[in-house]
Design a protein around this motif. Structure first.
Motif, PDB file in Angstrom:
ATOM      1  N   MET A 143      36.815  45.956  63.059  1.00  0.00           N
ATOM      2  CA  MET A 143      37.916  45.006  63.155  1.00  0.00           C
ATOM      3  C   MET A 143      37.382  43.639  63.577  1.00  0.00           C
ATOM      4  SD  MET A 143      41.369  45.188  65.525  1.00  0.00           S
ATOM      5  CE  MET A 143      41.920  46.718  64.758  1.00  0.00           C
ATOM      6  N   ALA A 144      37.889  42.579  62.947  1.00  0.00           N
ATOM      7  CA  ALA A 144      37.430  41.222  63.232  1.00  0.00           C
ATOM      8  C   ALA A 144      38.008  40.724  64.553  1.00  0.00           C
ATOM      9  CB  ALA A 144      37.852  40.300  62.098  1.00  0.00           C
ATOM     10  N   PRO A 145      37.339  39.755  65.199  1.00  0.00           N
ATOM     11  CA  PRO A 145      37.846  39.212  66.465  1.00  0.00           C
ATOM     12  C   PRO A 145      39.176  38.487  66.254  1.00  0.00           C
ATOM     13  CG  PRO A 145      35.985  37.921  65.665  1.00  0.00           C
ATOM     14  CD  PRO A 145      36.055  39.141  64.814  1.00  0.00           C
ATOM     15  N   ARG A 146      40.044  38.560  67.281  1.00  0.00           N
ATOM     16  CA  ARG A 146      41.370  37.961  67.184  1.00  0.00           C
ATOM     17  C   ARG A 146      41.547  36.805  68.152  1.00  0.00           C
ATOM     18  NH1 ARG A 146      43.584  43.851  68.470  1.00  0.00           N
ATOM     19  NH2 ARG A 146      41.989  43.375  70.057  1.00  0.00           N
ATOM     20  N   THR A 147      40.728  36.741  69.188  1.00  0.00           N
ATOM     21  CA  THR A 147      40.852  35.692  70.196  1.00  0.00           C
ATOM     22  C   THR A 147      39.521  34.971  70.358  1.00  0.00           C
ATOM     23  OG1 THR A 147      40.195  37.125  72.027  1.00  0.00           O
ATOM     24  CG2 THR A 147      42.538  37.114  71.423  1.00  0.00           C
ATOM     25  N   GLU A 148      39.552  33.855  71.058  1.00  0.00           N
ATOM     26  CA  GLU A 148      38.331  33.075  71.282  1.00  0.00           C
ATOM     27  C   GLU A 148      37.317  33.880  72.100  1.00  0.00           C
ATOM     28  OE1 GLU A 148      36.832  28.865  73.334  1.00  0.00           O
ATOM     29  OE2 GLU A 148      38.962  29.368  73.267  1.00  0.00           O
ATOM     30  N   LEU A 149      37.792  34.628  73.108  1.00  0.00           N
ATOM     31  CA  LEU A 149      36.887  35.431  73.924  1.00  0.00           C
ATOM     32  C   LEU A 149      36.217  36.513  73.084  1.00  0.00           C
ATOM     33  CD1 LEU A 149      35.588  36.205  76.582  1.00  0.00           C
ATOM     34  CD2 LEU A 149      37.664  37.493  77.169  1.00  0.00           C
ATOM     35  N   GLU A 150      36.989  37.162  72.217  1.00  0.00           N
ATOM     36  CA  GLU A 150      36.401  38.183  71.349  1.00  0.00           C
ATOM     37  C   GLU A 150      35.361  37.564  70.416  1.00  0.00           C
ATOM     38  OE1 GLU A 150      40.140  41.382  71.107  1.00  0.00           O
ATOM     39  OE2 GLU A 150      39.724  40.020  69.423  1.00  0.00           O
ATOM     40  N   GLU A 151      35.622  36.359  69.905  1.00  0.00           N
ATOM     41  CA  GLU A 151      34.659  35.677  69.043  1.00  0.00           C
ATOM     42  C   GLU A 151      33.377  35.358  69.808  1.00  0.00           C
ATOM     43  OE1 GLU A 151      36.617  32.256  67.517  1.00  0.00           O
ATOM     44  OE2 GLU A 151      37.815  33.369  66.044  1.00  0.00           O
ATOM     45  N   GLN A 152      33.516  34.927  71.053  1.00  0.00           N
ATOM     46  CA  GLN A 152      32.332  34.632  71.872  1.00  0.00           C
ATOM     47  C   GLN A 152      31.512  35.897  72.116  1.00  0.00           C
ATOM     48  OE1 GLN A 152      34.609  32.860  75.116  1.00  0.00           O
ATOM     49  NE2 GLN A 152      33.694  30.861  74.703  1.00  0.00           N
ATOM     50  N   LEU A 153      32.202  36.997  72.411  1.00  0.00           N
ATOM     51  CA  LEU A 153      31.492  38.254  72.656  1.00  0.00           C
ATOM     52  C   LEU A 153      30.827  38.768  71.389  1.00  0.00           C
ATOM     53  CD1 LEU A 153      34.007  40.063  75.036  1.00  0.00           C
ATOM     54  CD2 LEU A 153      31.743  39.183  75.627  1.00  0.00           C
ATOM     55  N   VAL A 154      31.465  38.591  70.243  1.00  0.00           N
ATOM     56  CA  VAL A 154      30.843  39.004  68.980  1.00  0.00           C
ATOM     57  C   VAL A 154      29.543  38.240  68.772  1.00  0.00           C
ATOM     58  CG1 VAL A 154      31.057  38.854  66.459  1.00  0.00           C
ATOM     59  CG2 VAL A 154      32.916  39.824  67.814  1.00  0.00           C
ATOM     60  N   ARG A 155      29.547  36.934  69.015  1.00  0.00           N
ATOM     61  CA  ARG A 155      28.326  36.128  68.841  1.00  0.00           C
ATOM     62  C   ARG A 155      27.229  36.602  69.791  1.00  0.00           C
ATOM     63  NH1 ARG A 155      32.066  31.787  68.173  1.00  0.00           N
ATOM     64  NH2 ARG A 155      31.879  31.222  70.377  1.00  0.00           N
ATOM     65  N   ILE A 156      27.608  36.928  71.022  1.00  0.00           N
ATOM     66  CA  ILE A 156      26.612  37.399  71.990  1.00  0.00           C
ATOM     67  C   ILE A 156      26.039  38.739  71.540  1.00  0.00           C
ATOM     68  CG2 ILE A 156      26.270  38.195  74.362  1.00  0.00           C
ATOM     69  CD1 ILE A 156      28.374  36.102  75.223  1.00  0.00           C
ATOM     70  N   TRP A 157      26.916  39.641  71.098  1.00  0.00           N
ATOM     71  CA  TRP A 157      26.446  40.944  70.610  1.00  0.00           C
ATOM     72  C   TRP A 157      25.506  40.761  69.426  1.00  0.00           C
ATOM     73  CZ3 TRP A 157      29.543  46.033  70.709  1.00  0.00           C
ATOM     74  CH2 TRP A 157      30.080  46.244  71.988  1.00  0.00           C
ATOM     75  N   GLN A 158      25.848  39.874  68.504  1.00  0.00           N
ATOM     76  CA  GLN A 158      25.001  39.639  67.334  1.00  0.00           C
ATOM     77  C   GLN A 158      23.617  39.171  67.762  1.00  0.00           C
ATOM     78  OE1 GLN A 158      27.543  36.819  65.322  1.00  0.00           O
ATOM     79  NE2 GLN A 158      28.446  38.387  63.975  1.00  0.00           N
ATOM     80  N   SER A 159      23.571  38.327  68.775  1.00  0.00           N
ATOM     81  CA  SER A 159      22.285  37.818  69.263  1.00  0.00           C
ATOM     82  C   SER A 159      21.473  38.926  69.922  1.00  0.00           C
ATOM     83  CB  SER A 159      22.528  36.679  70.259  1.00  0.00           C
ATOM     84  OG  SER A 159      21.327  36.284  70.893  1.00  0.00           O
ATOM     85  N   VAL A 160      22.116  39.728  70.775  1.00  0.00           N
ATOM     86  CA  VAL A 160      21.409  40.777  71.511  1.00  0.00           C
ATOM     87  C   VAL A 160      20.937  41.891  70.584  1.00  0.00           C
ATOM     88  CG1 VAL A 160      21.686  42.586  73.263  1.00  0.00           C
ATOM     89  CG2 VAL A 160      22.578  40.284  73.682  1.00  0.00           C
ATOM     90  N   LEU A 161      21.779  42.261  69.632  1.00  0.00           N
ATOM     91  CA  LEU A 161      21.489  43.399  68.757  1.00  0.00           C
ATOM     92  C   LEU A 161      20.767  42.991  67.474  1.00  0.00           C
ATOM     93  CD1 LEU A 161      24.928  45.237  69.089  1.00  0.00           C
ATOM     94  CD2 LEU A 161      22.767  45.910  70.158  1.00  0.00           C
ATOM     95  N   ASN A 162      20.691  41.653  67.235  1.00  0.00           N
ATOM     96  CA  ASN A 162      20.105  41.160  65.982  1.00  0.00           C
ATOM     97  C   ASN A 162      20.788  41.828  64.786  1.00  0.00           C
ATOM     98  OD1 ASN A 162      18.397  39.593  64.379  1.00  0.00           O
ATOM     99  ND2 ASN A 162      16.781  41.152  64.345  1.00  0.00           N
ATOM    100  N   HIS A 163      22.111  41.848  64.854  1.00  0.00           N
ATOM    101  CA  HIS A 163      22.918  42.557  63.847  1.00  0.00           C
ATOM    102  C   HIS A 163      24.188  41.726  63.620  1.00  0.00           C
ATOM    103  CE1 HIS A 163      24.569  45.737  61.469  1.00  0.00           C
ATOM    104  NE2 HIS A 163      25.473  46.115  62.358  1.00  0.00           N
ATOM    105  N   GLN A 164      24.403  41.287  62.389  1.00  0.00           N
ATOM    106  CA  GLN A 164      25.481  40.346  62.108  1.00  0.00           C
ATOM    107  C   GLN A 164      26.839  41.012  61.923  1.00  0.00           C
ATOM    108  OE1 GLN A 164      25.057  36.978  62.356  1.00  0.00           O
ATOM    109  NE2 GLN A 164      23.073  37.703  63.102  1.00  0.00           N
ATOM    110  N   GLN A 165      26.865  42.245  61.469  1.00  0.00           N
ATOM    111  CA  GLN A 165      28.139  42.920  61.206  1.00  0.00           C
ATOM    112  C   GLN A 165      28.629  43.634  62.465  1.00  0.00           C
ATOM    113  OE1 GLN A 165      29.681  42.374  58.311  1.00  0.00           O
ATOM    114  NE2 GLN A 165      27.920  41.112  57.738  1.00  0.00           N
ATOM    115  N   ILE A 166      29.358  42.901  63.301  1.00  0.00           N
ATOM    116  CA  ILE A 166      29.865  43.447  64.559  1.00  0.00           C
ATOM    117  C   ILE A 166      31.378  43.329  64.566  1.00  0.00           C
ATOM    118  CG2 ILE A 166      29.942  43.165  67.068  1.00  0.00           C
ATOM    119  CD1 ILE A 166      27.337  44.331  66.132  1.00  0.00           C
TER     120      ILE A 166
END
Length: 308
Positions: A1-24
């Motif tokens: 499921m795609a992010p719905r709020t600004e906080l969720e979008e920020q956390l998705v970007r952080i996860w992508q950076s930590v996991l080196n995985h774009q589909q989060i």
């Protein structure tokens, strides 16, 4: 499921950076998309650094999706401003971190000589420039102070000294593939923690276009994350790339941690545990398969099996 709020979008970007995985997605389980305990620690630090919200490591395990984390962060309105670790002033020697102190002591116990060695091997196929290989390691040693650090006792305390340079050379051996396992076994031997670098490298030439590179570091200067960084940067330096300078080194963290241990918060925690653990400590009496030996032994073994 795609992010719905600004906080969720920020956390998705952080996860992508930590996991080196774009589909989060916000319902993805951190540990099912490449996360593990070390990455969880990195995730916790990045959330603190970028969002000024300090989570406990257990929160990542208990609430492993972004959707769950957002709820936890929403319930806890307290924020702690992230403060970067400062660069320590130049000294003759520096304190060690609590983890380094423990490893120093255990490494000097009987039977613990190689318990904290971190060996690895890389198979290199194709042409190889031995001079460039050795130069890449010399650049790594110059770049990372930990690779030029030695340890000793001063006034009853373990300290670390950082050398401006450390003698280093790659050991070269010619051997068949059948002989290589024995060379790899003999390669792992005790380090003298008072001598830098606590890194050694051996290059075994099996034949034209095939080499096995053995490397070993002591855990007092490295961990699993460090090992990956060293291998990656070695490859980049061997290819002639320039690496960006490092803002801080591990000794800066050790100095910062040592200063933090003198804070009121740590003194309160120390007082709590001294009170909790006062009096006679009961002996651990858990059922075991074998009688506990009189002298601790650190040898291990390996069991291989498959689950179908």
């Amino acid at each position: 499921m795609a992010p719905r709020t600004e906080l969720e979008e920020q956390l998705v970007r952080i996860w992508q950076s930590v996991l080196n995985h774009q589909q989060i997605g916000i319902q993805d389980n951190f540990f099912e998309v490449g996360g593990h305990s070390l990455r969880a620690t990195t995730l916790m630090a990045k959330i603190h650094q970028e969002l000024n919200h300090k989570l406990a490591l257990r929160d990542i395990f208990q609430y492993p999706t972004i959707e769950q984390l957002v709820q936890v962060m929403g319930e806890d309105q307290t924020q702690q401003t992230y403060v970067s670790i400062p660069v320590a002033e130049e000294r003759e020697y520096y304190p060690v971190s609590s983890a380094q102190k423990r490893m120093y002591v255990l490494s000097h116990l009987e039977g613990g000589e190689v318990s904290y060695n971190m060996p690895g091997a890389l198979i290199i196929e194709g042409s190889l420039d031995k001079k460039r290989l050795e130069q890449a390691f010399r650049q790594l040693i110059a770049r990372h102070e930990a690779l030029r650090t030695r340890f000793e006792m001063v006034d009853g305390e373990v300290i670390q000294r950082i050398e401006s340079g450390a003698p280093f050379s790659v050991e070269y051996v010619q051997a068949s593939e059948e002989e290589t396992p024995q060379y790899a076994q003999d390669f792992v031997r005790a380090f003298d923690l008072a001598q830098a670098p606590l890194l050694r490298v051996q290059l075994i030439e099996n034949g034209p276009g095939r080499h096995v590179m053995l490397y070993d570091m002591h855990h007092i200067i490295s961990d699993g994350v460090t090992e990956g960084i060293i291998v990656q940067e070695f490859s980049q330096l061997y290819e002639g790339q320039e690496l960006p300078p490092l803002r801080i080194q591990y000794k800066d963290y050790a100095v910062w941690q040592h200063a933090d241990m003198q804070s009121e918060r740590l003194r309160e925690q120390e007082s709590y545990w001294l009170k909790t653990m006062s009096g006679e400590i009961p002996a651990l009496d858990m059922p075991t398969d074998f009688t506990r030996p009189a002298v601790q032994r650190l040898e291990g073994t390996r069991f291989e099996f498959a689950i179908r």
